[in-house]
Every structure is written in structure tokens, then in C-alpha cells.
Design a protein around this motif. Sequence first.
Motif, PDB file in Angstrom:
ATOM      1  N   SER A  75      -7.038  -7.384 -33.788  1.00 20.42           N
ATOM      2  CA  SER A  75      -8.062  -8.435 -33.619  1.00 20.42           C
ATOM      3  C   SER A  75      -7.486  -9.632 -32.881  1.00 20.42           C
ATOM      4  O   SER A  75      -8.178 -10.266 -32.083  1.00 20.42           O
ATOM      5  CB  SER A  75      -8.555  -8.918 -34.986  1.00 20.42           C
ATOM      6  N   HIS A  76      -6.212  -9.942 -33.163  1.00 22.48           N
ATOM      7  CA  HIS A  76      -5.592 -11.147 -32.588  1.00 22.48           C
ATOM      8  C   HIS A  76      -5.305 -11.016 -31.101  1.00 22.48           C
ATOM      9  O   HIS A  76      -4.872 -11.987 -30.481  1.00 22.48           O
ATOM     10  CB  HIS A  76      -4.268 -11.442 -33.306  1.00 22.48           C
TER      11      HIS A  76
ATOM     12  N   GLU B 197     -11.655  -9.614 -25.580  1.00 28.14           N
ATOM     13  CA  GLU B 197     -13.008 -10.177 -25.744  1.00 28.14           C
ATOM     14  C   GLU B 197     -12.943 -11.586 -26.347  1.00 28.14           C
ATOM     15  O   GLU B 197     -13.822 -12.405 -26.151  1.00 28.14           O
ATOM     16  CB  GLU B 197     -13.839  -9.329 -26.716  1.00 28.14           C
ATOM     17  N   TYR B 198     -11.896 -11.863 -27.132  1.00 30.81           N
ATOM     18  CA  TYR B 198     -11.849 -13.134 -27.868  1.00 30.81           C
ATOM     19  C   TYR B 198     -10.705 -14.051 -27.452  1.00 30.81           C
ATOM     20  O   TYR B 198     -10.727 -15.237 -27.768  1.00 30.81           O
ATOM     21  CB  TYR B 198     -11.729 -12.854 -29.380  1.00 30.81           C
TER      22      TYR B 198
ATOM     23  N   HIS C 261      -9.843 -19.145 -31.647  1.00 31.12           N
ATOM     24  CA  HIS C 261      -9.922 -18.560 -32.998  1.00 31.12           C
ATOM     25  C   HIS C 261     -11.329 -18.657 -33.571  1.00 31.12           C
ATOM     26  O   HIS C 261     -11.636 -18.017 -34.575  1.00 31.12           O
ATOM     27  CB  HIS C 261      -8.927 -19.248 -33.936  1.00 31.12           C
ATOM     28  N   LYS C 262     -12.185 -19.458 -32.931  1.00 32.60           N
ATOM     29  CA  LYS C 262     -13.553 -19.569 -33.450  1.00 32.60           C
ATOM     30  C   LYS C 262     -14.509 -18.621 -32.739  1.00 32.60           C
ATOM     31  O   LYS C 262     -15.716 -18.652 -32.991  1.00 32.60           O
ATOM     32  CB  LYS C 262     -14.039 -21.011 -33.300  1.00 32.60           C
TER      33      LYS C 262
ATOM     34  N   SER D 205     -15.802 -15.232 -36.508  1.00 33.82           N
ATOM     35  CA  SER D 205     -15.311 -15.818 -37.767  1.00 33.82           C
ATOM     36  C   SER D 205     -14.243 -14.941 -38.444  1.00 33.82           C
ATOM     37  O   SER D 205     -13.516 -15.412 -39.303  1.00 33.82           O
ATOM     38  CB  SER D 205     -16.456 -16.134 -38.724  1.00 33.82           C
ATOM     39  N   PHE D 206     -14.104 -13.681 -38.047  1.00 33.00           N
ATOM     40  CA  PHE D 206     -13.027 -12.842 -38.596  1.00 33.00           C
ATOM     41  C   PHE D 206     -12.072 -12.358 -37.498  1.00 33.00           C
ATOM     42  O   PHE D 206     -11.402 -11.348 -37.643  1.00 33.00           O
ATOM     43  CB  PHE D 206     -13.609 -11.665 -39.399  1.00 33.00           C
ATOM     44  N   GLY D 207     -12.011 -13.131 -36.401  1.00 33.03           N
ATOM     45  CA  GLY D 207     -11.146 -12.752 -35.280  1.00 33.03           C
ATOM     46  C   GLY D 207      -9.702 -13.160 -35.506  1.00 33.03           C
ATOM     47  O   GLY D 207      -8.780 -12.562 -34.944  1.00 33.03           O
TER      48      GLY D 207
END
Length: 456
Positions: A361-362, A366-367, A386-387, A390-392
Motif C-alpha cells: 500500500s505504501h 496510484e497514491y 498519506h491522505k 484513509s487506509f493507504g
Amino acid sequence: MAHAVPDPNPDYRLQPENTRGLDHIPGDYGLPYLGHAITLMNDTHGWVQQRHERYGLVSKVRLAGQTGLLVLGPDIYQQIYLDRDRNFSAEMGYKRQLGAYYHGGLLLRDFDEHRVQRRIFQTAFKTEAMKGYIGSMNPVLGEHMDAWQQQRDFHFFPAIKSTLLEVGSRIFIGIGDPDKMDLLTEAFLKVNEGLLGLIRKDIPGLRWHTGMKGKRELRNFFFGLVPQRRTGQGTDMLTYMCQETTEDGSHFSDEDIVQHAGFLLFAAHDTTTSALTHMILHTARHPEWQERLRAESQALGKPVLDYDDIDRMEGLELVFREALRLHPSVQIMTRRTIRECEIGGYRVPANTMLFLSPTFSHTMPEYWSNPQQFDPERFLPPREEHKNHSFGYMPFGGGAHKCIGMHFANMQAKCFMHQFLLKYRYRVADGYDPRLLTVPLPKPADDLPLALQRIA
Ligand code: HEM
């Protein structure tokens, strides 16, 4: 309308791990018994990435005899951590890995029992207690790092590991006597050794045997302390736990306290050691960041941090977060399904093991921009990557089991870094690019050799 929470089937703890009914889910099991354990140990993130490319966000796997699913990405983690339907057991997820040594630890309890037990830490993590810990911690950190300038061939990892063991003995357990501290540390290290044992037999010479011996020693040690701590005036975590009351006003049992104390040491120690090691690794490789942090610490004009300074150390906060983004201390989290449920579009049978990877995820493009790059400013506005989900970003997990020591770890890391930056400039060799281990905890394989230059 309120969401009706179904009661978990009370027998779920008695059920064996499910290994069937996964044919419709992509994936493979690798080698007999070991499965993918060796590939995972050699390169956890590379292995997770490969599986994602081949099979997508949900794939079946086998890891050292455990069959289950690798589940990836923040949407699935949101479902698992919020667990509105009580489908996921942390206790059964961690039982095989940790249960023999840390049965009854907070992460090995579920739902209502977990909620009742989590209260044991209530006072221990309140502001007043935290102010006390910072006062005891700063001198120990200072004394240890002062001694480092004498060392030839200085390696950061073992140095910070033994420093934090002493901080842990004093703050968590209230032990200051060096002989007792040695007893505690030895027992604790034996248990950690046992956790690495692949052959689970209590036979002399095997790691498991060492671990079991350590477990008995650790339990005897804590049981011996509890009666005095119940009435003592100490400001260590164990005293707070011994004097805490449940919702109905009674005290927690000796057995509960001993189980929580052992697990607390385990949960706190290697995780923070690893986080600090990566903060130092990156700030040694990026001297501009080291100088920026040093300037921030010098501008404060104090040799040690007070409790109220913790939230003011912006640069340290960014580096702490970025080190944990790239190297989350807990590389694989585990849960077990309690009943059949849907995950990522697949029906998953009851009692199936789930393996979660925060690093995936980290580093999802995409994030996160340039996800592999050390770039602490990604946490600052307007980027605030990081926002993006909410679970990224989940180095401390989420939901009911979210790390209870998160603020303590942040405080400890900042207190250490502040003093270290003021006392030393540190360097790694030109082009330093160590092999990074993830098992049993993330760290550079060579223990991070550093050249230290005393500056104050
Ligand atoms: C950088 C340091 C740390 C990291 C990265 C970290 C990470 C985590 C994670 C990921 C979990 C949740 C695991 C899961 O949901 O499967 C967790 C739980 C926990 N952590 Fe930490 N931790 C750190 C430091 C600490 C410290 C310093 C303490 C104690 C002082 C601590 C005590 C605990 C406890 C007791 C739990 C279980 C909570 C529960 O089940 O309700 N941790 N930690």
C-alpha cells in the motif's frame, strides 16, 4: 439505522485453519510445506509485487506450512481493519506465529475481550505518564550515545538495540538494577530467538527450546514483580498496569498482567529499533536532510526534548513517517476469517488465513509519487499523499488493534534523534546501498556501519 453486528461464532478458536475451497482464487502454493517462505524472507516486497503482477490483489499462497491468501491494497485493508461484521480474528491470525510465546498479549485477543483488556494500558499512555517516561528516557539515551564515540567499527543497529533494551527495562518494567536488567534482557532475547525456530520441539540445542526457557524465565520475572507493583508508587508502565481497574472496578489478574507485559516488550522493542535504524540510514544517505534536522534541533536551543516539543519537530516527524512508509516495522500482518465472507470480489471460506502487506500500500503509484524515493515532504501540504486513501498509510495498523504505543514510539524516536543530531555528524561510505532484510525485522543486513564525528 445502526449496523447490527453479528456475534462471532464462539467456536471459531476451536476450528482448524482452512486449506480448502480456494480453487476459484488465483495463485499458487510454491514448494511443499515451505511454500513461498524463502522467497518472502529474501525479498518480501519483491515477492509481493510479483504476485500482484501475476495474480492481482487477492492470491492464494503458502508460507511455512500455512495456507491462505495474500490480500493487498487499502480498500481491502479498510474492510479488514474496520471489520464491521466481525469477520476477522487477530488472535487466530497471529496464534501460530506468536501464540506459543505471547498467548494473551493484546494482539492475541479479539472483540469484546480485547476491548476490556486494552483498558489495562489506559493510564500508562496518558499525557502525565508520557511526561514521566520522557524524563527517564533522555538521560539513558544520552549516556549510551556518549559511549559510542569510543567505538571502532561502529554499527548503528546493535548499538540502538541495546540502548532501547535499557530504556525498555526502565520505563516499561521499572528496573534500574543492572543485574536484574541483564536477567530481563537475556530472557527476552531468548524468547525472540525461539520465535525464529522452524522446528517446534522443546529439545536442547533447538531455538524453540531456548525460546521456551526464556518464556519461563520472563514469566517468573514478571510474576515476582507484580505484588510489589500493585501497591508501589512507581511511574513505570508495569506499575500503571498493576493498578489499572476494569470497567467494573476490579484489578486485572496477575496472569493478565504478565501476559500483557511480555507482549508489550516484544511489540515495542524491535519495531522502534527498526524505525530508528532506517531514519539514520536515510539521513546518512541524504546529508541535506541530516543538516535540515540538525538545524531544527539546534534552533530549539535545548539539549533534550521536553514533552511539549515533540509535536513541534516538523522535520523529524516527516522523516519518521517516511522511514516507516518505506520500511514498515511489521512487514506482514495477519488475520483469519471467522465466517465465509467476500474479499476483493472473491468468496473466502471461514477460518482462512489472510496475509497483509503494508509496504505494498505504501508504494502504490496510484497514491504515492515516485514511491521508491526517499521524499519526506510528500507528507506536507499541499501534497499530503498519506491522505489519498484513509487506509493507504498504515505502519501502525488500524481499527481496534491499532498500535497502542504509536505516540510513545514517535516520542522515543524524536528524543533519540534530537540528542544524536546535536552530538554527532554521521556518514555512510560513498555509494552505500546495503541489502535490506525484512525478516525477522527490517534492517540493513550489515547492521549499518557509520562514521561518527563528535560535534558537541
Ligand atoms: C515504530 C514503532 C512501532 C511500530 C511500527 C508498531 C506497529 C504496530 C502495528 C502494525 C500493530 C498492529 C498489528 C496488527 O494489527 O496486526 C501494532 C500493535 C501493537 N503495538 Fe505497536 N508498533 C510500534 C511501537 C510500539 C510500542 C513502542 C509499543 C508499546 C509501548 C507498542 C505496542 C503495541 C501493542 C500492545 C499492540 C497491540 C494492540 C492491540 O492489539 O490492540 N508498539 N504495532
